[in-house]
Design an enzyme around this catalytic site. Structure first.
Site, PDB file in Angstrom:
ATOM      1  N   ASP A   1      -0.915  -7.280  -5.516  1.00  0.00           N
ATOM      2  CA  ASP A   1      -2.336  -7.268  -5.130  1.00  0.00           C
ATOM      3  C   ASP A   1      -2.397  -8.166  -3.903  1.00  0.00           C
ATOM      4  O   ASP A   1      -2.297  -9.393  -4.019  1.00  0.00           O
ATOM      5  CB  ASP A   1      -3.210  -7.834  -6.259  1.00  0.00           C
ATOM      6  CG  ASP A   1      -4.669  -7.998  -5.806  1.00  0.00           C
ATOM      7  OD1 ASP A   1      -5.534  -8.234  -6.659  1.00  0.00           O
ATOM      8  OD2 ASP A   1      -4.916  -7.892  -4.578  1.00  0.00           O
TER       9      ASP A   1
ATOM     10  N   GLY B   1       0.833  -1.203   0.000  1.00  0.00           N
ATOM     11  CA  GLY B   1       0.000   0.000   0.000  1.00  0.00           C
ATOM     12  C   GLY B   1       0.865   1.249   0.000  1.00  0.00           C
ATOM     13  O   GLY B   1       0.535   2.261   0.599  1.00  0.00           O
TER      14      GLY B   1
ATOM     15  N   ASP C   1       2.388  -1.781  -4.430  1.00  0.00           N
ATOM     16  CA  ASP C   1       0.967  -1.402  -4.434  1.00  0.00           C
ATOM     17  C   ASP C   1       0.331  -2.076  -5.652  1.00  0.00           C
ATOM     18  O   ASP C   1       0.984  -2.820  -6.388  1.00  0.00           O
ATOM     19  CB  ASP C   1       0.798   0.130  -4.489  1.00  0.00           C
ATOM     20  CG  ASP C   1      -0.496   0.576  -3.799  1.00  0.00           C
ATOM     21  OD1 ASP C   1      -0.427   1.448  -2.910  1.00  0.00           O
ATOM     22  OD2 ASP C   1      -1.557   0.010  -4.125  1.00  0.00           O
TER      23      ASP C   1
ATOM     24  N   GLY D   1      -0.436   4.933  -0.923  1.00  0.00           N
ATOM     25  CA  GLY D   1      -1.506   5.575  -0.139  1.00  0.00           C
ATOM     26  C   GLY D   1      -1.034   6.798   0.641  1.00  0.00           C
ATOM     27  O   GLY D   1       0.158   7.135   0.627  1.00  0.00           O
ATOM     28  N   GLN D   2      -2.005   7.432   1.342  1.00  0.00           N
ATOM     29  CA  GLN D   2      -1.681   8.666   2.096  1.00  0.00           C
ATOM     30  C   GLN D   2      -0.571   8.402   3.102  1.00  0.00           C
ATOM     31  O   GLN D   2       0.397   9.160   3.195  1.00  0.00           O
ATOM     32  CB  GLN D   2      -2.944   9.154   2.851  1.00  0.00           C
ATOM     33  CG  GLN D   2      -2.679  10.374   3.716  1.00  0.00           C
ATOM     34  CD  GLN D   2      -3.758  10.653   4.762  1.00  0.00           C
ATOM     35  OE1 GLN D   2      -4.452   9.751   5.218  1.00  0.00           O
ATOM     36  NE2 GLN D   2      -3.882  11.906   5.148  1.00  0.00           N
ATOM     37  N   LEU D   3      -0.680   7.324   3.872  1.00  0.00           N
ATOM     38  CA  LEU D   3       0.328   7.009   4.898  1.00  0.00           C
ATOM     39  C   LEU D   3       1.487   6.230   4.271  1.00  0.00           C
ATOM     40  O   LEU D   3       2.659   6.546   4.483  1.00  0.00           O
ATOM     41  CB  LEU D   3      -0.344   6.184   5.992  1.00  0.00           C
ATOM     42  CG  LEU D   3       0.290   6.165   7.368  1.00  0.00           C
ATOM     43  CD1 LEU D   3       0.560   7.569   7.882  1.00  0.00           C
ATOM     44  CD2 LEU D   3      -0.616   5.417   8.338  1.00  0.00           C
TER      45      LEU D   3
ATOM     46  N   LYS E   1     -11.242  -3.092  11.127  1.00  0.00           N
ATOM     47  CA  LYS E   1     -10.073  -2.727  11.945  1.00  0.00           C
ATOM     48  C   LYS E   1     -10.147  -3.406  13.321  1.00  0.00           C
ATOM     49  O   LYS E   1      -9.138  -3.857  13.858  1.00  0.00           O
ATOM     50  CB  LYS E   1      -9.964  -1.211  12.098  1.00  0.00           C
ATOM     51  CG  LYS E   1      -9.511  -0.505  10.823  1.00  0.00           C
ATOM     52  CD  LYS E   1      -8.145  -0.996  10.358  1.00  0.00           C
ATOM     53  CE  LYS E   1      -7.680  -0.320   9.092  1.00  0.00           C
ATOM     54  NZ  LYS E   1      -6.387  -0.863   8.605  1.00  0.00           N
TER      55      LYS E   1
ATOM     56  N   TYR F   1     -15.333  -0.308   7.608  1.00  0.00           N
ATOM     57  CA  TYR F   1     -13.896  -0.049   7.801  1.00  0.00           C
ATOM     58  C   TYR F   1     -13.548  -0.257   9.277  1.00  0.00           C
ATOM     59  O   TYR F   1     -12.602  -0.969   9.608  1.00  0.00           O
ATOM     60  CB  TYR F   1     -13.601   1.380   7.362  1.00  0.00           C
ATOM     61  CG  TYR F   1     -12.259   1.916   7.732  1.00  0.00           C
ATOM     62  CD1 TYR F   1     -12.110   2.851   8.765  1.00  0.00           C
ATOM     63  CD2 TYR F   1     -11.115   1.521   7.054  1.00  0.00           C
ATOM     64  CE1 TYR F   1     -10.873   3.354   9.099  1.00  0.00           C
ATOM     65  CE2 TYR F   1      -9.867   2.036   7.383  1.00  0.00           C
ATOM     66  CZ  TYR F   1      -9.771   2.958   8.400  1.00  0.00           C
ATOM     67  OH  TYR F   1      -8.537   3.468   8.742  1.00  0.00           O
TER      68      TYR F   1
HETATM   69  C1  VAH Z   1     -10.792   7.700   7.584  1.00  0.00           C
HETATM   70  N1  VAH Z   1      -8.637   8.835   7.617  1.00  0.00           N
HETATM   71  O1  VAH Z   1     -11.315   8.797   7.674  1.00  0.00           O
HETATM   72  C2  VAH Z   1      -9.311   7.584   7.932  1.00  0.00           C
HETATM   73  C3  VAH Z   1      -9.158   7.308   9.396  1.00  0.00           C
HETATM   74  C4  VAH Z   1      -9.760   8.096  11.643  1.00  0.00           C
HETATM   75  C5  VAH Z   1     -10.065   8.175  10.231  1.00  0.00           C
HETATM   76  O2  VAH Z   1      -9.303   5.978   9.673  1.00  0.00           O
HETATM   77  O3  VAH Z   1     -11.395   6.724   7.255  1.00  0.00           O
END
Ligand code: VAH
Length: 315
Positions: free
Chosen positions: A47, A6, A32, A9-11, A141, A137
């Site tokens: 992938d 990844g 990625d 990505g942003q991070l 997590k 999401y």
């Molecule tokens: C999101 N930037 O908004 C991520 C993060 C705490 C938010 O997990 O989904």
């Protein structure tokens, strides 16, 4: 050698650069779904839903650490819930299995404040809270944290994890996150455009400047294993603010900056999240300390984005 999954990505993109700065470039393998033409270093297409592809790259480069930064974020993830669950879980379980089988020494897993829901304390949310996430999401997590814990207990795999707040960085465009209003707002300010905020003005959320998020990750991964007491995922805190507070901070630099508030479905997601996080365990176990406050973030974001837009002669 370190593999980042990844890395576009942003991070992932910023973490990869930080790891290249810290270790030799040839010890960092970025990966990625698609090749990033601008990337300067070793890059492999992975992938992560394909376990044997991960295994091939781990064997090819004798990988010893894996950073798993691939996931579909909160807002985007609500468009196709079951696909989000499939992608977020299958990729993570593949990484855990390859790490177990290949004897990977350390694994990093990013969690999120999205694991907290309506029944967690809203302010100064404790490390050990009841977790009833309201997004797929967030559900993925919570499950991911528990799988990390399981692989540590059952196989002794050294998996470490942080519950990131909303991350603000200048290196990538706002993505599918609910907190990404706080990235987009700076782009609009620098381009002298009006900003339409998809959250209500008083929606306070825990946030963190990307430099703090990267430093937290590296400090966690470098801490001696016996200091890591939390094997689900550590709460960490940066700075909490609401849209109106970040507008005020920006207006100190751009007095004419204008915002309209038109809350959408993301307001429902945000109101289930905490306003602030208790990170006393991270402070105690491995010495976490945040550095950037809101005005620091505003000044770096505006300076960096001005450079970026000037370079493209967009301002
Ligand atoms: C999101 N930037 O908004 C991520 C993060 C705490 C938010 O997990 O989904």
């Amino acid at each position: 050698r370190i593999l980042i999954i990844g890395a576009n990505g942003q991070l992932g993109s910023v973490l990869t650069e930080a790891l290249k700065d810290k270790y030799d470039e040839e010890h960092v393998i970025a990966s990625d779904l698609y090749l990033n033409e601008e990337y300067d270093g070793i890059f492999e297409i992975i992938d992560a839903t394909n376990k044997s592809r991960i295994q091939t790259i781990v064997s090819k480069y004798n990988i010893t650490q894996i950073y798993h930064l691939a996931a579909i974020l909160s807002a985007k993830g609500e468009e196709q819930p079951l696909n989000t669950w499939e992608i977020n879980m299958k990729t993570w379980l593949n990484v855990l299995e390859v790490s177990r089988i290949s004897g990977i020494s350390k694994v990093f897993y990013p969690s999120s404040i999205a694991v907290f829901g309506d029944n967690a304390q809203k302010d100064n949310t404790p490390q050990h809270s009841f977790l009833d996430p309201s997004t797929v999401y967030g559900i993925s997590k919570v499950a991911g944290e528990n799988w990390a814990h399981y692989y540590y207990l059952k196989y002794g795999l050294d998996v470490r994890s942080l519950r990131f707040p909303g991350i603000i960085g200048y290196q990538s465009m706002p993505g599918g996150g609910t907190t990404d209003y706080a990235v987009d707002i700076y782009h609009k300010a620098v381009k002298q455009e009006k900003f339409s905020c998809f959250l209500k003005s008083d929606t306070t959320l825990p946030m963190m400047f990307i430099d703090d998020a990267i430093r937290a990750t590296l400090e966690l991964m470098e801490a001696p294993a016996d200091k890591i007491k939390v094997r689900t995922s550590y709460n960490i805190s940066g700075v909490s603010f609401s849209p109106s507070e970040v507008v005020n901070s920006i207006q100190k630099i751009y007095p004419d900056f204008e915002v309209v508030y038109s809350p959408d479905f993301r307001q429902k997601i945000a109101r289930n999240w905490p306003g602030s996080i208790n990170d006393s365990e991270a402070k105690k176990d491995w010495g976490w300390k945040q550095k950037f406050n809101l005005d620091d973030i505003t000044s770096v974001m505006i300076n960096k984005l001005k450079e970026k837009y000037k370079a493209k002669s967009l301002i």
